[in-house]
Design a protein around this motif. Sequence first.
Motif, PDB file in Angstrom:
ATOM      1  N   ASP A  53       0.876  -1.166   0.000  1.00 42.93           N
ATOM      2  CA  ASP A  53       0.000   0.000   0.000  1.00 42.93           C
ATOM      3  C   ASP A  53       0.921   1.226   0.000  1.00 42.93           C
ATOM      4  O   ASP A  53       1.737   1.391   0.901  1.00 42.93           O
ATOM      5  CB  ASP A  53      -0.874  -0.031   1.262  1.00 42.93           C
ATOM      6  CG  ASP A  53      -1.745   1.207   1.407  1.00 42.93           C
ATOM      7  OD1 ASP A  53      -2.826   1.225   0.809  1.00 42.93           O
ATOM      8  OD2 ASP A  53      -1.325   2.146   2.109  1.00 42.93           O
ATOM      9  N   SER A  55       0.597   4.304   0.604  1.00 39.80           N
ATOM     10  CA  SER A  55       0.533   5.345   1.641  1.00 39.80           C
ATOM     11  C   SER A  55       1.204   4.895   2.931  1.00 39.80           C
ATOM     12  O   SER A  55       1.760   5.709   3.657  1.00 39.80           O
ATOM     13  CB  SER A  55      -0.915   5.751   1.904  1.00 39.80           C
ATOM     14  OG  SER A  55      -1.615   4.703   2.542  1.00 39.80           O
TER      15      SER A  55
ATOM     16  N   VAL B 194     -13.897   2.395   6.663  1.00 42.15           N
ATOM     17  CA  VAL B 194     -13.136   2.559   5.414  1.00 42.15           C
ATOM     18  C   VAL B 194     -12.654   3.997   5.277  1.00 42.15           C
ATOM     19  O   VAL B 194     -12.839   4.642   4.257  1.00 42.15           O
ATOM     20  CB  VAL B 194     -13.960   2.116   4.180  1.00 42.15           C
ATOM     21  CG1 VAL B 194     -14.169   0.620   4.195  1.00 42.15           C
ATOM     22  CG2 VAL B 194     -15.295   2.835   4.133  1.00 42.15           C
ATOM     23  N   THR B 195     -12.000   4.470   6.326  1.00 41.17           N
ATOM     24  CA  THR B 195     -11.496   5.838   6.385  1.00 41.17           C
ATOM     25  C   THR B 195     -10.463   5.878   7.511  1.00 41.17           C
ATOM     26  O   THR B 195     -10.559   5.079   8.445  1.00 41.17           O
ATOM     27  CB  THR B 195     -12.676   6.803   6.679  1.00 41.17           C
ATOM     28  OG1 THR B 195     -12.167   8.113   6.862  1.00 41.17           O
ATOM     29  CG2 THR B 195     -13.440   6.401   7.918  1.00 41.17           C
ATOM     30  N   GLN B 205      -3.634   5.906   9.553  1.00 36.49           N
ATOM     31  CA  GLN B 205      -3.933   5.057   8.408  1.00 36.49           C
ATOM     32  C   GLN B 205      -3.433   3.633   8.631  1.00 36.49           C
ATOM     33  O   GLN B 205      -2.449   3.397   9.310  1.00 36.49           O
ATOM     34  CB  GLN B 205      -3.263   5.627   7.163  1.00 36.49           C
ATOM     35  CG  GLN B 205      -3.810   6.993   6.773  1.00 36.49           C
ATOM     36  CD  GLN B 205      -3.291   7.435   5.427  1.00 36.49           C
ATOM     37  OE1 GLN B 205      -3.417   6.711   4.450  1.00 36.49           O
ATOM     38  NE2 GLN B 205      -2.713   8.610   5.386  1.00 36.49           N
ATOM     39  N   LEU B 207      -3.998  -0.503   6.513  1.00 33.76           N
ATOM     40  CA  LEU B 207      -4.727  -1.288   5.512  1.00 33.76           C
ATOM     41  C   LEU B 207      -6.136  -1.620   5.984  1.00 33.76           C
ATOM     42  O   LEU B 207      -7.067  -1.722   5.184  1.00 33.76           O
ATOM     43  CB  LEU B 207      -3.986  -2.606   5.243  1.00 33.76           C
ATOM     44  CG  LEU B 207      -3.042  -2.665   4.052  1.00 33.76           C
ATOM     45  CD1 LEU B 207      -2.602  -4.099   3.854  1.00 33.76           C
ATOM     46  CD2 LEU B 207      -3.725  -2.146   2.790  1.00 33.76           C
ATOM     47  N   TYR B 209      -8.166   0.177   7.399  1.00 36.63           N
ATOM     48  CA  TYR B 209      -9.080   1.304   7.249  1.00 36.63           C
ATOM     49  C   TYR B 209      -9.312   1.647   5.787  1.00 36.63           C
ATOM     50  O   TYR B 209      -9.514   2.796   5.415  1.00 36.63           O
ATOM     51  CB  TYR B 209      -8.558   2.512   8.040  1.00 36.63           C
ATOM     52  CG  TYR B 209      -8.229   2.126   9.451  1.00 36.63           C
ATOM     53  CD1 TYR B 209      -9.019   1.207  10.132  1.00 36.63           C
ATOM     54  CD2 TYR B 209      -7.115   2.625  10.103  1.00 36.63           C
ATOM     55  CE1 TYR B 209      -8.727   0.795  11.412  1.00 36.63           C
ATOM     56  CE2 TYR B 209      -6.817   2.220  11.391  1.00 36.63           C
ATOM     57  CZ  TYR B 209      -7.624   1.306  12.040  1.00 36.63           C
ATOM     58  OH  TYR B 209      -7.326   0.897  13.306  1.00 36.63           O
ATOM     59  N   THR B 210      -9.223   0.630   4.968  1.00 36.65           N
ATOM     60  CA  THR B 210      -9.575   0.748   3.561  1.00 36.65           C
ATOM     61  C   THR B 210     -10.621  -0.333   3.283  1.00 36.65           C
ATOM     62  O   THR B 210     -10.996  -1.084   4.179  1.00 36.65           O
ATOM     63  CB  THR B 210      -8.345   0.495   2.662  1.00 36.65           C
ATOM     64  OG1 THR B 210      -7.985  -0.895   2.768  1.00 36.65           O
ATOM     65  CG2 THR B 210      -7.152   1.343   3.076  1.00 36.65           C
ATOM     66  N   LYS B 212      -9.987  -2.804   1.369  1.00 36.73           N
ATOM     67  CA  LYS B 212      -9.242  -3.979   0.896  1.00 36.73           C
ATOM     68  C   LYS B 212      -9.454  -5.195   1.794  1.00 36.73           C
ATOM     69  O   LYS B 212      -9.633  -5.075   3.007  1.00 36.73           O
ATOM     70  CB  LYS B 212      -7.745  -3.652   0.848  1.00 36.73           C
ATOM     71  CG  LYS B 212      -7.364  -2.709  -0.302  1.00 36.73           C
ATOM     72  CD  LYS B 212      -5.871  -2.440  -0.327  1.00 36.73           C
ATOM     73  CE  LYS B 212      -5.501  -1.592  -1.549  1.00 36.73           C
ATOM     74  NZ  LYS B 212      -4.565  -0.507  -1.245  1.00 36.73           N
ATOM     75  N   HIS B 375     -12.911  -8.411   1.297  1.00 34.33           N
ATOM     76  CA  HIS B 375     -13.052  -7.110   0.652  1.00 34.33           C
ATOM     77  C   HIS B 375     -14.398  -6.480   1.024  1.00 34.33           C
ATOM     78  O   HIS B 375     -15.404  -7.183   1.139  1.00 34.33           O
ATOM     79  CB  HIS B 375     -12.950  -7.343  -0.862  1.00 34.33           C
ATOM     80  CG  HIS B 375     -13.368  -6.194  -1.697  1.00 34.33           C
ATOM     81  ND1 HIS B 375     -12.671  -5.004  -1.723  1.00 34.33           N
ATOM     82  CD2 HIS B 375     -14.413  -6.050  -2.549  1.00 34.33           C
ATOM     83  CE1 HIS B 375     -13.281  -4.176  -2.557  1.00 34.33           C
ATOM     84  NE2 HIS B 375     -14.323  -4.788  -3.070  1.00 34.33           N
TER      85      HIS B 375
END
Lengths: 409, 409
Positions: A53, A55, B194-195, B205, B207, B209-210, B212, B375
């Motif tokens: 990822d 970021s 998802v943020t 941040q 992974l 918090y996405t 994915k 996902h």
Amino acid sequence: MISMLSFLLPRMLLAMPAVDLSQSSLQLSLDGHKFHLDPYWLRERCLSQLSVDLSTLQPLLNPHELPMDMTFENASILGNDTLQVAFTDGHTSKYQLKTLLAELTDFRSNPIQPAQYERPRPSLWSGDLQLTSYNHHDIITNEEVRLNLTEMLLTKGVALVKKIPKEHGIVTAFAKNMSTLRTTDWGPFFNVRVTPDTAGKTAKQDLAYTGKAIGLHTDNPYRDPTPDFQLLHALEHCSCNGKAPCDGCSVLNYIVDGFYIAELLRNESQESYDLLSSIPVRFENNGGDGTSALVTMFPHLELSHDKKEIQAVRFSAKSGQYAPALSPEMAAKFYQARRRFSELAHQPEHALTMQFEPGDILVFDNRRVLHARSHIPANDAARWVQGCYMDRDGLWYAFERLRRIVRGA
Amino acid sequence: MISMLSFLLPRMLLAMPAVDLSQSSLQLSLDGHKFHLDPYWLRERCLSQLSVDLSTLQPLLNPHELPMDMTFENASILGNDTLQVAFTDGHTSKYQLKTLLAELTDFRSNPIQPAQYERPRPSLWSGDLQLTSYNHHDIITNEEVRLNLTEMLLTKGVALVKKIPKEHGIVTAFAKNMSTLRTTDWGPFFNVRVTPDTAGKTAKQDLAYTGKAIGLHTDNPYRDPTPDFQLLHALEHCSCNGKAPCDGCSVLNYIVDGFYIAELLRNESQESYDLLSSIPVRFENNGGDGTSALVTMFPHLELSHDKKEIQAVRFSAKSGQYAPALSPEMAAKFYQARRRFSELAHQPEHALTMQFEPGDILVFDNRRVLHARSHIPANDAARWVQGCYMDRDGLWYAFERLRRIVRGA
């Protein structure tokens, strides 16, 4: 002359980097070293958007999602500073040579995801340590002072903070400002007085809550994880104005660097050190009020996986530290080793002797520094010390954060 | 017939206890066994008022305060149930034979200071585990239910609690009621949406918090100590009424018993198991917002000192788990072992698959149970999971306390 050159010229130019492929291994010649690199080792360091990822640089793939029996298709050096590798699954990655070199020569200190990283290392001390003291106001208001205190705790394992409001509960606020609080079944804090502690739901008893002298020990070795740092706040305390003991106040505190004592023991007898670092003993507590039980098994000295570094000392007569039944020969050696550790720890020249001033908070690494206190005579003035525990993890986090703010990249 | 007798008669009568002194070792014949006991081993078990504080049974003496070269002066059996020993320093101690026998035959399970003690042992499971669920109200009001949940967490490492108020922060109140809370630099809790998570001072941040998919992992292996138990509270969550996935909600959660996977691997290849339990890999995190760094080194599988029991699994692709550069032969074996562990963990038949109902709290042992999620499609309904960590130490404490209350001595 060579050292001048190595200072003035980019390091890479001293020896031309080269890469050679044969079979599944890749040989990288870099800065006078030759490294054999595995394809999966290189692939798990790939920072392309298919691998991480972008970021956070967190890898996206689980180990079983990389192709089986993957190896190198091709490898070359680009522009003297970049290694380019093509793998047999068609993926190509690029690596900065200086980044690879840093990790290959000091694996522990060169992470990939964080941009920077420093970790202070313990520095040993004996009884001649000059205890560094800090002013509470400075710690609250000045990030440089807070960084200095944080580094002191991670290197020497002890520091004194002065002029803290003598308010009930403030020791936990202080701990939360420095790191994260480690609460136990006693609650967020405990009270050391010559009476059972009633901070929690019940009155908890311990040798520490009597007037008896307590030998050198670390707290709560019967907990797993054992609390990292201990804070002791003198809410009420007699004071001799720096000339302790005096008529109205004779209680003294002692702290000793357990890592230093372990090193003394190792210098005298590697066999004794090995026994104390390999035989787990049983630490126990009845919950303080007899309503529960906490039992763990740890060796007195906890070493790193490679056995080269000491990571924790656990030593507390009152927590039992009962040894298992060993063969007569092993038992004789083990008890001799433990006696010697205890003897060395209690030699006065290895101890820093101090007395609290009201408002002090003494902070020390409870997995390293042993602490003790003398007998408390019945005619000593009131003594109320409030204590709590905090995490080393939070100190590491704070150190790295403050270091960047105060000292820059 | 023998077993009948041993049930009906006091055990001591089956073989007459006997004691024999020669040189510095004492031979105790007890229940068909012969034990060689060291003088210091026996002395540290002395419960007379010269040796321990009678209210807590905490030993009073430090190891160096026992006489050097102390040995036995005399030893005898009194009344078939007591060993009396005179030491060369003039001290005499008495020991209950059944207490000595218990400790000599099961050292770990028979402490001295706590009156009683039980420690539930892990019981392994695969994907056919029937996840036990509890009603929140029962846990709050019924000590027997709370004991049952506590024991479930210590044996299976996972449980589901239902019908919890969908209130911000309540997951930490729940954790504090069960054990003690493990706070981190993220604060007492974290939010999985998802943020980026803004629970703390900055937007963090990860992974997670996405949208994915995240493979099977344990949380925060870059922390030392690594958090013990994780709690995930579904504050807002789509729901298919037990028939997940459905049109409006396809995200699924998976949990896998890492101890079971480690055992599968060991059965396939002891060498692979040994590699994953001996080579420390580097776990990393940048603090979530790039302002700090946390770095640790642990092997994936952490074993007890005697190597007989597994104590923790640390596995997380997104936390890096970068391997050191090994010799080509070792590297090939290591990456093969790790691939196989990952492959076994991700085999669907080993996973318990579930979907949150709003108001659920899933609790699992983060040093044992791997978790994953699929996902999250953009058109799934809102998903807000609030998580926190709690200590195993506090669960052990709670278990022993509740056990005595509910089941008695």
